[in-house]
Design a protein around this motif. Structure first.
Motif, PDB file in Angstrom:
ATOM      1  N   GLY A 272       4.656  -6.064  -6.026  1.00 42.60           N
ATOM      2  CA  GLY A 272       4.101  -4.997  -5.077  1.00 42.60           C
ATOM      3  C   GLY A 272       4.409  -4.905  -3.605  1.00 42.60           C
ATOM      4  O   GLY A 272       5.164  -6.141  -3.197  1.00 42.60           O
ATOM      5  N   PRO A 273       3.619  -4.263  -2.991  1.00 41.79           N
ATOM      6  CA  PRO A 273       3.897  -4.150  -1.593  1.00 41.79           C
ATOM      7  C   PRO A 273       3.217  -5.340  -0.952  1.00 41.79           C
ATOM      8  O   PRO A 273       2.218  -5.808  -1.351  1.00 41.79           O
ATOM      9  CB  PRO A 273       3.368  -2.778  -1.204  1.00 41.79           C
ATOM     10  CG  PRO A 273       2.201  -2.586  -2.043  1.00 41.79           C
ATOM     11  CD  PRO A 273       2.715  -3.122  -3.363  1.00 41.79           C
ATOM     12  N   THR A 274       3.814  -5.509   0.430  1.00 39.79           N
ATOM     13  CA  THR A 274       2.992  -6.299   1.345  1.00 39.79           C
ATOM     14  C   THR A 274       2.440  -5.096   2.302  1.00 39.79           C
ATOM     15  O   THR A 274       3.098  -4.288   2.781  1.00 39.79           O
ATOM     16  CB  THR A 274       4.137  -6.953   2.215  1.00 39.79           C
ATOM     17  OG1 THR A 274       4.620  -7.956   1.401  1.00 39.79           O
ATOM     18  CG2 THR A 274       3.318  -7.857   3.315  1.00 39.79           C
ATOM     19  N   VAL A 275       1.262  -5.016   2.347  1.00 41.23           N
ATOM     20  CA  VAL A 275       0.457  -3.851   2.746  1.00 41.23           C
ATOM     21  C   VAL A 275       0.354  -4.072   4.448  1.00 41.23           C
ATOM     22  O   VAL A 275      -1.012  -4.492   4.823  1.00 41.23           O
ATOM     23  CB  VAL A 275      -1.178  -3.484   2.140  1.00 41.23           C
ATOM     24  CG1 VAL A 275      -0.549  -3.044   0.865  1.00 41.23           C
ATOM     25  CG2 VAL A 275      -1.534  -4.910   1.843  1.00 41.23           C
ATOM     26  N   TYR A 276       1.009  -3.741   5.158  1.00 38.16           N
ATOM     27  CA  TYR A 276       0.677  -3.992   6.573  1.00 38.16           C
ATOM     28  C   TYR A 276       1.495  -2.700   7.267  1.00 38.16           C
ATOM     29  O   TYR A 276       1.471  -2.408   8.627  1.00 38.16           O
ATOM     30  CB  TYR A 276       1.264  -5.171   7.275  1.00 38.16           C
ATOM     31  CG  TYR A 276       2.904  -5.236   7.265  1.00 38.16           C
ATOM     32  CD1 TYR A 276       3.839  -5.045   8.222  1.00 38.16           C
ATOM     33  CD2 TYR A 276       3.563  -5.457   5.874  1.00 38.16           C
ATOM     34  CE1 TYR A 276       5.239  -4.832   8.226  1.00 38.16           C
ATOM     35  CE2 TYR A 276       4.969  -5.422   5.935  1.00 38.16           C
ATOM     36  CZ  TYR A 276       5.733  -5.284   7.134  1.00 38.16           C
ATOM     37  OH  TYR A 276       7.061  -5.144   7.123  1.00 38.16           O
TER      38      TYR A 276
ATOM     39  N   HIS B 246       9.537  -9.343 -15.780  1.00 35.69           N
ATOM     40  CA  HIS B 246       9.441  -9.697 -14.401  1.00 35.69           C
ATOM     41  C   HIS B 246      10.512  -8.427 -13.747  1.00 35.69           C
ATOM     42  O   HIS B 246      11.658  -8.425 -13.787  1.00 35.69           O
ATOM     43  CB  HIS B 246       9.762 -10.867 -13.824  1.00 35.69           C
ATOM     44  CG  HIS B 246       9.062 -11.201 -12.535  1.00 35.69           C
ATOM     45  ND1 HIS B 246       9.130 -10.122 -11.373  1.00 35.69           N
ATOM     46  CD2 HIS B 246       8.318 -12.209 -12.321  1.00 35.69           C
ATOM     47  CE1 HIS B 246       8.451 -10.840 -10.487  1.00 35.69           C
ATOM     48  NE2 HIS B 246       8.147 -12.143 -10.727  1.00 35.69           N
ATOM     49  N   GLY B 247       9.830  -7.673 -12.790  1.00 34.39           N
ATOM     50  CA  GLY B 247      10.564  -6.484 -12.093  1.00 34.39           C
ATOM     51  C   GLY B 247      10.373  -6.516 -10.704  1.00 34.39           C
ATOM     52  O   GLY B 247       9.365  -7.226  -9.968  1.00 34.39           O
ATOM     53  N   GLY B 248      11.134  -5.961 -10.014  1.00 35.69           N
ATOM     54  CA  GLY B 248      10.894  -5.686  -8.508  1.00 35.69           C
ATOM     55  C   GLY B 248      12.172  -5.383  -7.799  1.00 35.69           C
ATOM     56  O   GLY B 248      13.103  -4.912  -8.614  1.00 35.69           O
ATOM     57  N   GLY B 249      12.301  -5.103  -6.519  1.00 33.04           N
ATOM     58  CA  GLY B 249      13.574  -4.570  -5.835  1.00 33.04           C
ATOM     59  C   GLY B 249      14.738  -5.689  -5.905  1.00 33.04           C
ATOM     60  O   GLY B 249      14.338  -6.897  -5.771  1.00 33.04           O
ATOM     61  N   MET B 250      15.841  -5.271  -5.575  1.00 38.18           N
ATOM     62  CA  MET B 250      17.152  -5.971  -5.613  1.00 38.18           C
ATOM     63  C   MET B 250      16.870  -7.052  -4.609  1.00 38.18           C
ATOM     64  O   MET B 250      17.431  -7.944  -4.427  1.00 38.18           O
ATOM     65  CB  MET B 250      18.447  -5.434  -5.477  1.00 38.18           C
ATOM     66  CG  MET B 250      19.717  -5.976  -5.643  1.00 38.18           C
ATOM     67  SD  MET B 250      20.138  -6.494  -7.226  1.00 38.18           S
ATOM     68  CE  MET B 250      20.251  -5.032  -8.157  1.00 38.18           C
TER      69      MET B 250
END
Length: 490
Positions: free
Chosen positions: A32-36, A241-245
């Protein structure tokens, strides 16, 4: 209902038949995102990609445990374990506690995901809530001899790992090439090699986010969190397992190395990576300063935007491309997506209004098979959407009196179209987007069409034609059929 799903497994570089280890359960972990900061279009793509996967597997009858983490500690300014923690940096700039930053931007992220009709995951753990599990992993990796302590920090020994395993199995990187292309950076003298990555970092005196450990007061390395949390909620071995390239290397490569040492094998049977959103051929992202936030898209308040775009237009724009292909932003592409979405929704509205007639001869079973074949072939949403538009052509022809469907055909087609468009693709009708302007326009148009119909009944053809022509000049086309009049905004 279950079916074989072929997915492009990044690890083996080929399509394979996906079948969970213990049907009908599926373990899905997505970074998921890094929330900043506010989410941008680049954040929307993985969220929508894996939302469709989550929806489709659930639709097929699998019980999916979908874990999507929140990174709220340990993600430094670069992948060389240097610089300040991104959340701590934001907190310092805004004179806030780091967890105030985390809470604010996590709520913002959820708000925009809801607007995009992205389902909440089954579990959404935070890295800061799993320090104990991460420290236990550090101890395990040290015990196995694949890590070393240096000045209060602990680093993974990549060279030692590569002698017995293969570092680069996911990304195709070769350690010798990394050695020759990686320069020695300032502050990395405590590492044996520049490509070694941090499992635990000693906090500097000014570092805000820190936890006690037997090594030092510090914080976990970024790569460690996903290994700890995926094992905690999905087990040491799970399905996807998923995520961005952009996470393929080094983040996911490091996850495999950590898991292999701690558990004896990699974490996931399948790795799926969505490709990037680009702008003028360059990756869109905060670090490059060329990103457009979702709030900008929804409001239209950005120098690169010619207008505001609805959340469903953004979702449809992303689904029109295969998740493994790059998508280049342009106003023209978004405007075309908006028109395509409108055409699809109008087709569905027409389908709901159609009256039964003679059988069409439309091979509904073949149409159904083509739709599911597209989804089963590595989530090929562009092909699915093309099939849906083929059905819309027949629906519009029937609405114009150039064909018909039997009652049985209508019932089956409505159920299938609604399932694929709303349940699987996660699109919503324009009326459900929460835009008051759309609801107001619909009301005004119904009033004008009613007045025009009254004029026609009174044989006041001049008034009826005037309403039609004035609307056409405003970009609104009125269509007459045996079932009444409809309108379309061009």
């Amino acid at each position: 209902m279950q079916a074989s799903l072929k997915i492009f497994n990044t690890l083996s570089r080929e399509k394979e038949i996906f079948a969970p280890q213990k049907p009908p359960h599926v373990g899905l972990y997505v970074c998921g995102p890094t929330v900043y900061g506010d989410p941008h279009l680049g954040h929307a793509r993985p969220a929508i990609t894996f939302d469709v996967l989550f929806r489709y597997l659930s639709h097929l009858g699998y019980k999916v445990r979908y874990v999507r983490n929140i990174t709220d500690v340990g993600h430094l300014e670069n992948d060389a374990d240097e610089g300040e923690d991104k959340i701590a940096q934001k907190a310092r700039l805004e004179s806030l506690e780091p967890m105030e930053v985390v809470q604010y931007y996590t709520e913002r992220y959820h708000k925009y995901m809801e607007a995009l009709n992205v389902k909440s995951p089954s579990i959404e753990p935070r890295a800061s809530g799993h320090i104990i599990e991460q420290l236990a992993l550090v101890d395990k990796i040290l015990e196995e001899g694949y890590a070393y302590e240096s000045n209060g920090s602990v680093y993974f020994d990549v060279e030692r790992y590569n002698r017995e395993h293969r570092y680069g199995i996911l990304s195709g990187r070769v350690l010798e090439d990394l050695l020759s292309t990686t320069r020695q950076l300032d502050g990395q003298s405590e590492k044996k090699n520049s490509y070694d990555f941090a499992l635990w970092k000693k906090a500097s005196p000014s570092h805000i986010m820190r936890w006690p450990s037997r090594f030092s007061d510090g914080f976990p390395g970024w790569h460690l969190e996903c290994t700890a949390m995926s094992a905690r909620y999905l087990g040491e071995s799970f399905d996807i397992h998923g995520g961005g390239m952009d996470l393929l290397f080094p983040h996911h490569e490091c996850e495999i190395a950590q898991s292999t040492v701690a558990h004896g094998h990699g974490p996931a049977r399948y790795w799926m990576h969505n490709n990037m959103i680009t702008i003028n051929g360059q990756k869109m992202g905060k670090s490059l300063g060329n990103f457009i936030t979702l709030e900008d898209f929804f409001s239209g308040k950005h120098k690169l935007l010619e207008q505001a775009y609805s959340p469903m237009t953004i979702r449809f724009f992303i689904l029109q491309a295969h998740y493994r292909s790059t998508v280049d932003f342009s106003n023209e592409a978004l405007q075309a997506a908006g028109k395509g979405l409108q055409r699809l929704m109008e087709g569905l509205a027409q389908l709901d209004k159609l009256q039964a007639g003679a059988p069409s001869g439309f091979d509904l079973e073949a149409f159904r098979n083509k739709c599911y074949e597209a989804l089963n072939d590595d989530l090929n949403t562009p092909i699915l959407i093309a099939q849906l538009f083929e059905a819309v052509k027949l629906i519009n022809a029937a609405a114009a009196g150039k064909g018909s469907f039997s009652e049985e055909e209508l019932t089956s087609l409505r159920q299938l179209m609604h399932t694929l468009v709303f349940e699987v693709l996660g699109l919503t009708p324009a009326q459900a987007e929460g835009a008051k302007g759309s609801e107001t326009l619909e009301g005004v148009m119904q009033l004008l069409l009613s007045l025009r119909q009254q004029a026609k009944e009174q044989k006041d053809w001049g008034t009826a034609d005037k309403i039609r022509d004035e609307l056409k000049a405003l970009g609104i086309t009125v269509k007459d059929s045996k079932d009444g009049a409809s309108w379309e905004l061009k």
